[in-house]
Design an enzyme around this catalytic site. Structure first.
Site, short mmCIF file in Angstrom:
data_model
loop_
_atom_site.label_atom_id
_atom_site.label_comp_id
_atom_site.label_asym_id
_atom_site.label_seq_id
_atom_site.Cartn_x
_atom_site.Cartn_y
_atom_site.Cartn_z
N ARG A 112 0.87 -1.18 0.00
CA ARG A 112 0.00 0.00 0.00
C ARG A 112 0.90 1.23 0.00
O ARG A 112 2.06 1.17 0.42
CB ARG A 112 -0.89 0.03 1.24
CG ARG A 112 -1.80 -1.18 1.40
CD ARG A 112 -2.59 -1.08 2.70
NE ARG A 112 -3.53 -2.19 2.88
CZ ARG A 112 -3.28 -3.29 3.57
NH1 ARG A 112 -2.11 -3.42 4.17
NH2 ARG A 112 -4.19 -4.24 3.68
N LYS A 149 -2.16 -2.18 7.94
CA LYS A 149 -3.32 -1.63 8.64
C LYS A 149 -3.41 -2.18 10.05
O LYS A 149 -3.15 -3.36 10.27
CB LYS A 149 -4.61 -1.96 7.86
CG LYS A 149 -4.76 -1.17 6.57
CD LYS A 149 -6.12 -1.44 5.94
CE LYS A 149 -6.33 -0.60 4.70
NZ LYS A 149 -7.66 -0.85 4.09
N HIS A 207 -2.03 2.07 -5.72
CA HIS A 207 -2.88 0.89 -5.53
C HIS A 207 -3.02 0.10 -6.83
O HIS A 207 -3.27 -1.10 -6.81
CB HIS A 207 -4.26 1.31 -5.02
CG HIS A 207 -4.65 0.58 -3.76
ND1 HIS A 207 -3.93 0.68 -2.59
CD2 HIS A 207 -5.66 -0.27 -3.50
CE1 HIS A 207 -4.50 -0.08 -1.66
NE2 HIS A 207 -5.54 -0.67 -2.19
N ARG A 256 -0.38 -2.34 -6.76
CA ARG A 256 -0.72 -3.40 -5.81
C ARG A 256 -1.70 -4.40 -6.44
O ARG A 256 -1.52 -5.62 -6.32
CB ARG A 256 -1.34 -2.76 -4.57
CG ARG A 256 -1.80 -3.72 -3.48
CD ARG A 256 -2.18 -2.90 -2.25
NE ARG A 256 -3.01 -3.62 -1.29
CZ ARG A 256 -2.55 -4.40 -0.32
NH1 ARG A 256 -1.25 -4.61 -0.21
NH2 ARG A 256 -3.36 -4.99 0.53
N HIS A 307 -4.23 -9.07 3.67
CA HIS A 307 -5.68 -9.07 3.79
C HIS A 307 -6.10 -9.90 4.99
O HIS A 307 -5.63 -11.03 5.16
CB HIS A 307 -6.34 -9.66 2.53
CG HIS A 307 -6.30 -8.73 1.37
ND1 HIS A 307 -6.48 -9.15 0.06
CD2 HIS A 307 -6.10 -7.38 1.28
CE1 HIS A 307 -6.39 -8.11 -0.75
NE2 HIS A 307 -6.16 -7.04 -0.04
N TYR A 351 -9.62 -10.77 -7.09
CA TYR A 351 -8.68 -10.90 -8.20
C TYR A 351 -9.01 -12.06 -9.12
O TYR A 351 -8.60 -12.08 -10.28
CB TYR A 351 -7.25 -11.02 -7.65
CG TYR A 351 -6.84 -9.78 -6.92
CD1 TYR A 351 -6.54 -8.61 -7.60
CD2 TYR A 351 -6.79 -9.75 -5.52
CE1 TYR A 351 -6.19 -7.45 -6.92
CE2 TYR A 351 -6.45 -8.60 -4.84
CZ TYR A 351 -6.15 -7.46 -5.54
OH TYR A 351 -5.82 -6.31 -4.87
#
Length: 316
Positions: A165, A189, A261, A264, A287, A296
């Site tokens: 990110r 995150k 992004h 990414r 994730h 994806y």
């Protein structure tokens, strides 16, 4: 706090007084300390509440975070619907739901005024991606004759090599580089750490940047361990990384709106296309749920066909 004292059949409710500014301040503190969210994520949550406050002020509606009712929220969402997309509406409703759930958690309220409000149904938005050729064109377009060229090339190579990110690339530390093992440590995150493999090409450009650019700038105190720095010796901003990529896209006449992004998403899509499994991609992207990574699969349905052809018992 909200307390109930039971004496026989009598219930005494002690409702605290709270204004919107105090509620937002406490909520921001909770998101930061208790949930460990980034400042950008916290700003997004607070923005949703501020939009509601502005609506109340513009319509001379007097109510506090504790006394506001469902019908007022409904009016606000109706106004939002006139000016925004279904996706924006859903995000604002989700943000308000989180805010009022916090008030319930802290016992300021007993119920959530957004519970009866249905968010508009939205389809899953597929992320934009670049082809391998477009990635190569962008990286090749970096002007290495400029002092910051080595840095910019190292940034792009790292983004594509590791699927980071933008917040992760600008906070990456030298002490998080474990090149002998072929990994870097990433703080994602919620301050969650993960180890991500890094390609030897990205390693080469990082080392070149450190030797030819970073070693020749005056680094500001407390930024000594930050890998990617601006010419003033401080960490890069998110906006600066966006500008670097935007200018490169213009330079190669790329008719796509791209961002960090996009790199990414391209990293994940290209791995999946070349046979990587979803669980590995999930771990590298950081994730929390594999359902987030599953988006994806929808980008390249030929992947599903190959899976069946390779693994189905009647493949031959």
């Amino acid at each position: 706090m909200f307390y109930k004292i039971f004496e026989s059949d009598i219930v005494f409710d002690y409702l605290p007084k709270m204004n919107w500014n105090q509620a937002i301040q406490d909520y921001s503190h909770y998101l930061n300390i208790e949930r460990g969210l980034s400042s950008n994520t916290i700003d997004s949550y607070v923005l949703d509440v501020n939009k509601l406050i502005l609506f109340l002020e513009n319509n001379s509606i007097s109510c506090s975070p504790i006394t506001i009712k469902n019908d007022v929220i409904q009016q606000f969402i109706y106004e939002v619907a006139k000016k925004s997309t279904a996706r924006s509406q859903a995000r604002i409703i989700s943000g308000l739901k989180s805010f009022f759930n916090y008030l319930i958690f802290e016992k300021y309220r007993e119920s959530n005024p957004t519970d009866l409000i249905e968010a508009p149904k939205i389809g899953r938005k597929l992320p934009d991606t670049l082809s391998e050729s477009e990635i190569n064109q962008l990286i090749t377009a970096v002007d290495l004759s400029k002092p910051e060229g080595e840095r910019n090339k190292a940034i792009l190579e790292t983004l594509y090599s590791c699927g980071l990110r933008v917040s992760e690339i600008i906070t990456l530390k030298i002490s998080d580089l474990f090149f002998d093992e072929g990994f870097i440590k990433v703080v994602g995150k919620g301050s969650k750490e993960r180890f991500v493999p890094i390609h030897f090409r990205a390693q080469k450009y990082i080392e070149s940047y450190m030797n030819h650019y970073r070693n020749h700038i005056s680094i500001v105190k407390d930024y000594e361990d930050i890998l990617f720095l601006n010419r003033r010796g401080k960490s890069l901003t998110r906006q600066m990384v966006f500008v670097i990529m935007k200018n490169l896209a213009i330079k190669i006449n790329l008719d796509k709106k791209i961002s960090p992004h996009t790199f990414r998403h391209s990293f994940a899509t290209h791995l999946l296309k070349n046979g990587a499994d979803l669980r590995s991609i999930q771990q590298m992207l950081g994730h929390e749920s594999i359902t987030t990574t599953e988006v994806y699969v929808h980008l390249d349905t030929s992947y599903l066909k190959k899976v069946v052809e390779k693994y189905h018992p009647r493949k031959s």
